[in-house]
Design an enzyme around this catalytic site. Structure first.
Site, PDB file in Angstrom:
ATOM      1  N   HIS A  30      76.675 -29.560 -73.490  1.00  0.00           N
ATOM      2  CA  HIS A  30      75.885 -29.384 -74.717  1.00  0.00           C
ATOM      3  C   HIS A  30      75.346 -27.961 -74.866  1.00  0.00           C
ATOM      4  O   HIS A  30      74.902 -27.588 -75.953  1.00  0.00           O
ATOM      5  CB  HIS A  30      74.690 -30.347 -74.742  1.00  0.00           C
ATOM      6  CG  HIS A  30      75.076 -31.793 -74.833  1.00  0.00           C
ATOM      7  ND1 HIS A  30      75.869 -32.276 -75.843  1.00  0.00           N
ATOM      8  CD2 HIS A  30      74.791 -32.851 -74.030  1.00  0.00           C
ATOM      9  CE1 HIS A  30      76.055 -33.589 -75.662  1.00  0.00           C
ATOM     10  NE2 HIS A  30      75.406 -33.956 -74.566  1.00  0.00           N
ATOM     11  N   ASP A  50      83.105 -37.550 -71.747  1.00  0.00           N
ATOM     12  CA  ASP A  50      81.695 -37.950 -71.769  1.00  0.00           C
ATOM     13  C   ASP A  50      81.412 -38.695 -73.086  1.00  0.00           C
ATOM     14  O   ASP A  50      82.047 -38.421 -74.110  1.00  0.00           O
ATOM     15  CB  ASP A  50      80.815 -36.700 -71.670  1.00  0.00           C
ATOM     16  CG  ASP A  50      79.339 -37.022 -71.498  1.00  0.00           C
ATOM     17  OD1 ASP A  50      78.857 -36.967 -70.357  1.00  0.00           O
ATOM     18  OD2 ASP A  50      78.663 -37.325 -72.515  1.00  0.00           O
ATOM     19  N   HIS A  58      79.047 -38.441 -75.041  1.00  0.00           N
ATOM     20  CA  HIS A  58      78.468 -37.557 -76.059  1.00  0.00           C
ATOM     21  C   HIS A  58      79.461 -36.445 -76.408  1.00  0.00           C
ATOM     22  O   HIS A  58      80.236 -36.020 -75.554  1.00  0.00           O
ATOM     23  CB  HIS A  58      77.177 -36.926 -75.532  1.00  0.00           C
ATOM     24  CG  HIS A  58      76.141 -37.923 -75.114  1.00  0.00           C
ATOM     25  ND1 HIS A  58      75.996 -38.332 -73.805  1.00  0.00           N
ATOM     26  CD2 HIS A  58      75.233 -38.607 -75.836  1.00  0.00           C
ATOM     27  CE1 HIS A  58      75.013 -39.227 -73.739  1.00  0.00           C
ATOM     28  NE2 HIS A  58      74.545 -39.415 -74.954  1.00  0.00           N
ATOM     29  N   ASP A  95      79.010 -41.808 -68.748  1.00  0.00           N
ATOM     30  CA  ASP A  95      78.020 -42.577 -69.514  1.00  0.00           C
ATOM     31  C   ASP A  95      78.661 -43.497 -70.551  1.00  0.00           C
ATOM     32  O   ASP A  95      77.957 -44.132 -71.331  1.00  0.00           O
ATOM     33  CB  ASP A  95      76.971 -41.642 -70.157  1.00  0.00           C
ATOM     34  CG  ASP A  95      77.545 -40.342 -70.659  1.00  0.00           C
ATOM     35  OD1 ASP A  95      78.791 -40.221 -70.721  1.00  0.00           O
ATOM     36  OD2 ASP A  95      76.762 -39.438 -71.005  1.00  0.00           O
TER      37      ASP A  95
END
Ligand code: ZN
Length: 344
Positions: free
Chosen positions: A124, A161, A163, A248
């Protein structure tokens, strides 16, 4: 072929207190790799700190100094999700250094593949902003390092991931040498990663987003891999594959709403390894991103190593997800992505 494990206890010193992204994550992984005697089958690789010059491949000098200053002042919150302790700067430069070292080990032929088990995570982080538990963008730094040092022309980053890796996408958005592919839950944090985001300028077409609805499990992920990621990677014909490996999307993870099992991760990694074997002489590196259920994380990272070591049997102690959601239909989405990216 040998598989490398990049790790240093400095990663435990990024002290986030009660935060979900904490040192117990790496402790759980390492202790499970030891308990199952897998660790001794891996080539242990010691990272060093990334230099300022190396971090500057992705981040602005002012931002790097800011992170250093916050650590020196004793730490603190950088945004609502992202916190630092006094040792976080040191951990972060070693995390970037770990991903760099993994690229050197793979490119230099010390190992066939390597997994940098680092924290803080990175995908991120943008050139001048920390966010989503990330300080420096480890995978982006390692990618730029590999492109520069080994004069590579084409690399693929696969980010599974849950996200969207907004920082990685932004870093390479106009770069034709890097095909960035992300599967992620949508709508979800950080809000980027729509199918229309495909790159700009010379990099038009080299960003490929697969935003998946909540509830996707092994079957949907494998559909996305087989119908989009495999043909896109084959067409791009990379010399190296890097993976932003977040866990995740496991069904037991409480941060997101996906239903992937440890066995599902193994199947995804097997597909990625197949691509690396076919296109890149096996050169493949992983860098740890998310994954917050300690058991699911430890089991799934071990399964990743098992695949990298060529093992046929994968243990999945948690098994498949209990039925929580009706499985979504993603075929129209997959067809739309194939259309946008002109994948047959
Ligand atoms: Zn994540």
């Amino acid at each position: 072929m040998k598989a490398g494990l990049v790790y240093d206890p400095i990663y435990l010193k990024h002290d986030t207190g009660q935060h979900v992204e904490n040192a117990k994550r790496l402790e759980a992984i390492i202790s499970y790799l030891e308990q199952t005697q897998l660790k001794q089958q891996l080539t242990l690789i010691k990272p060093g700190a990334a230099s300022i010059e190396e971090i500057s491949l992705v981040h602005h000098g002012r931002y790097i100094s800011h992170i250093q200053d916050v650590a020196q002042r004793g730490g603190g919150w950088l945004d609502v999700d992202t916190v630092m302790s006094p040792d976080s700067y040191q951990a972060a430069i070693y995390a970037a250094g770990g991903a760099i070292r993994a690229s050197e080990a793979v490119m230099g032929g010390e190992v066939g593949s390597a997994f940098a088990l680092v924290r803080p995570p990175g995908h991120h982080a943008t050139s001048q902003q920390a966010m989503g538990f990330c300080l420096f963008n480890n995978i982006a730094i390692a990618t730029k390092y590999a492109l520069t040092k080994y004069k590579l022309e084409r690399v693929v980053i696969i980010d599974f991931d849950v996200h969207h890796g907004n920082g990685t996408q932004a870093t390479f958005y106009d770069n034709p040498q890097v095909l960035y592919i992300s599967t992620h839950e949508s709508p979800f944090y950080p809000g980027t990663g729509s199918i229309e985001e495909t790159g700009s300028g010379a990099g038009k077409g080299t960003t490929l987003n697969i935003p998946l609805p909540a509830g996707c499990g092994d079957e949907e992920y494998l559909q996305a891999f087989q119908q989009v990621i495999v043909p896109a990677t084959l067409r791009f014909n990379p010399q190296l594959i890097l993976v932003s490996a977040g866990y995740d999307l496991h069904w037991a993870d409480e941060l997101a709403l996906m239903q992937v099992s440890t066995n599902g991760f193994a199947q995804m990694v097997r597909i990625i390894k197949g691509l690396a074997d076919e296109l890149c002489g096996g050169r493949l590196l992983f860098s740890l991103e998310g994954g917050y259920n300690l058991q699911a994380l430890a089991y799934s990272v071990k399964a990743t190593f098992d695949v990298l070591l060529g093992k046929a049997n994968i243990e999945d102690p948690l098994g498949q997800s209990p039925p929580r959601f009706p499985p979504p239909t993603i075929t129209p989405l997959i067809e739309a992505i194939k259309e946008i990216h002109k994948l047959a």
